[in-house]
Design a protein around this motif. Structure first.
Motif, mmCIF file in Angstrom:
data_model
loop_
_atom_site.group_PDB
_atom_site.id
_atom_site.type_symbol
_atom_site.label_atom_id
_atom_site.label_comp_id
_atom_site.label_asym_id
_atom_site.label_seq_id
_atom_site.Cartn_x
_atom_site.Cartn_y
_atom_site.Cartn_z
ATOM 1 N N VAL A 61 4.797 1.203 5.649
ATOM 2 C CA VAL A 61 3.618 1.792 5.019
ATOM 3 C C VAL A 61 3.263 3.063 5.777
ATOM 4 N N LEU A 62 3.046 4.120 5.046
ATOM 5 C CA LEU A 62 2.618 5.374 5.665
ATOM 6 C C LEU A 62 1.350 5.841 4.968
ATOM 7 N N ALA A 63 0.271 5.909 5.729
ATOM 8 C CA ALA A 63 -0.988 6.384 5.144
ATOM 9 C C ALA A 63 -0.936 7.902 4.995
ATOM 10 N N ILE A 64 -1.395 8.394 3.869
ATOM 11 C CA ILE A 64 -1.396 9.839 3.632
ATOM 12 C C ILE A 64 -2.796 10.293 3.245
ATOM 13 N N GLU A 65 -3.094 11.518 3.610
ATOM 14 C CA GLU A 65 -4.400 12.086 3.317
ATOM 15 C C GLU A 65 -4.309 13.105 2.192
ATOM 16 N N TYR A 66 -3.160 13.749 2.118
ATOM 17 C CA TYR A 66 -2.939 14.783 1.109
ATOM 18 C C TYR A 66 -1.740 14.398 0.253
ATOM 19 N N CYS A 67 -1.754 14.818 -0.998
ATOM 20 C CA CYS A 67 -0.588 14.591 -1.849
ATOM 21 C C CYS A 67 0.608 15.320 -1.234
ATOM 22 N N PRO A 68 1.727 14.603 -1.037
ATOM 23 C CA PRO A 68 2.893 15.243 -0.423
ATOM 24 C C PRO A 68 3.567 16.258 -1.347
ATOM 25 N N PHE A 69 3.194 16.265 -2.594
ATOM 26 C CA PHE A 69 3.852 17.153 -3.565
ATOM 27 C C PHE A 69 3.033 18.401 -3.855
ATOM 28 N N CYS A 70 1.727 18.243 -4.025
ATOM 29 C CA CYS A 70 0.919 19.403 -4.416
ATOM 30 C C CYS A 70 -0.186 19.733 -3.410
ATOM 31 N N GLY A 71 -0.373 18.878 -2.395
ATOM 32 C CA GLY A 71 -1.337 19.209 -1.343
ATOM 33 C C GLY A 71 -2.786 18.863 -1.645
ATOM 34 N N THR A 72 -3.023 18.209 -2.776
ATOM 35 C CA THR A 72 -4.398 17.818 -3.102
ATOM 36 C C THR A 72 -4.951 16.845 -2.065
ATOM 37 N N ARG A 73 -6.181 17.039 -1.664
ATOM 38 C CA ARG A 73 -6.838 16.082 -0.770
ATOM 39 C C ARG A 73 -7.198 14.840 -1.578
ATOM 40 N N LEU A 74 -6.557 13.734 -1.247
ATOM 41 C CA LEU A 74 -6.578 12.571 -2.130
ATOM 42 C C LEU A 74 -7.951 11.928 -2.261
ATOM 43 N N ASN A 75 -8.691 11.822 -1.159
ATOM 44 C CA ASN A 75 -9.985 11.124 -1.285
ATOM 45 C C ASN A 75 -11.025 11.964 -2.016
ATOM 46 N N LYS A 76 -10.760 13.241 -2.199
ATOM 47 C CA LYS A 76 -11.651 14.058 -3.023
ATOM 48 C C LYS A 76 -11.311 13.922 -4.514
ATOM 49 N N PHE A 77 -10.021 13.773 -4.780
ATOM 50 C CA PHE A 77 -9.570 13.739 -6.172
ATOM 51 C C PHE A 77 -9.715 12.349 -6.780
ATOM 52 N N TYR A 78 -9.315 11.333 -6.020
ATOM 53 C CA TYR A 78 -9.286 9.963 -6.560
ATOM 54 C C TYR A 78 -10.524 9.193 -6.116
ATOM 55 N N LYS A 79 -11.676 9.658 -6.547
ATOM 56 C CA LYS A 79 -12.936 9.035 -6.124
ATOM 57 C C LYS A 79 -13.238 7.769 -6.912
ATOM 58 N N SER A 80 -12.833 7.752 -8.161
ATOM 59 C CA SER A 80 -13.208 6.654 -9.046
ATOM 60 C C SER A 80 -12.548 5.347 -8.621
ATOM 61 N N GLY A 81 -13.300 4.272 -8.701
ATOM 62 C CA GLY A 81 -12.757 2.954 -8.420
ATOM 63 C C GLY A 81 -11.675 2.537 -9.407
ATOM 64 N N ASP A 82 -11.579 3.243 -10.537
ATOM 65 C CA ASP A 82 -10.565 2.908 -11.532
ATOM 66 C C ASP A 82 -9.154 3.051 -10.985
ATOM 67 N N TYR A 83 -8.993 3.865 -9.959
ATOM 68 C CA TYR A 83 -7.651 4.095 -9.424
ATOM 69 C C TYR A 83 -7.197 3.011 -8.462
ATOM 70 N N VAL A 84 -8.138 2.219 -7.986
ATOM 71 C CA VAL A 84 -7.781 1.221 -6.968
ATOM 72 C C VAL A 84 -6.814 0.197 -7.546
ATOM 73 N N GLN A 85 -5.722 -0.024 -6.849
ATOM 74 C CA GLN A 85 -4.689 -0.943 -7.331
ATOM 75 C C GLN A 85 -4.746 -2.291 -6.640
ATOM 76 N N GLU A 86 -5.270 -2.308 -5.444
ATOM 77 C CA GLU A 86 -5.417 -3.593 -4.778
ATOM 78 C C GLU A 86 -6.410 -3.475 -3.648
ATOM 79 N N VAL A 87 -6.934 -4.602 -3.223
ATOM 80 C CA VAL A 87 -7.919 -4.634 -2.138
ATOM 81 C C VAL A 87 -7.272 -5.272 -0.923
ATOM 82 N N VAL A 88 -7.408 -4.585 0.206
ATOM 83 C CA VAL A 88 -6.857 -5.123 1.443
ATOM 84 C C VAL A 88 -7.865 -6.081 2.050
ATOM 85 N N SER A 89 -7.432 -7.272 2.382
ATOM 86 C CA SER A 89 -8.350 -8.250 2.968
ATOM 87 C C SER A 89 -7.923 -8.511 4.401
ATOM 88 N N LEU A 90 -8.170 -7.569 5.269
ATOM 89 C CA LEU A 90 -7.814 -7.725 6.684
ATOM 90 C C LEU A 90 -9.045 -8.092 7.492
#
Ligand SMILES: [Zn+2]
Length: 90
Positions: A61-90
């Motif tokens: 697993v590699l955590a990323i902050e920016y899109c490796p293809f276009c450089g978009t800052r991910l947490n600014k773009f994907y704000k909506s909860g609709d994008y969440v695919q799974e919840v980590v229960s640690l």
């Protein structure tokens, strides 16, 4: 409503089957994880190898902050909860 993605390559990796190949996963972190890490954001964007079950079982697993293809800052773009695919229960 159709989800928008920052670019087609990100979309391809984020919407494919997680069991195969490389994937991008959008994961919501549990509240206790956020508090322990003193994080300001409860979501994580990860490049993973294929896995079944929960992301905890994925060995690469590699955590990323920016899109490796276009450089978009991910947490600014994907704000909506609709994008969440799974919840980590640690
Ligand atoms: Zn992108």
């Amino acid at each position: 409503m159709e989800k928008k993605y920052c670019c087609d390559k990100f979309k391809a990796l984020a919407t494919g089957r997680k069991e195969y190949g490389l994937n991008i996963r959008i994961v919501k972190l549990s509240q206790s994880f956020v508090e322990r890490g003193q994080l300001t954001f409860d979501r994580s964007f990860m490049i993973t190898e294929g896995y079944s079950g929960g992301i905890n079982e994925c060995k690469k697993v590699l955590a990323i902050e920016y899109c490796p293809f276009c450089g978009t800052r991910l947490n600014k773009f994907y704000k909506s909860g609709d994008y969440v695919q799974e919840v980590v229960s640690l």
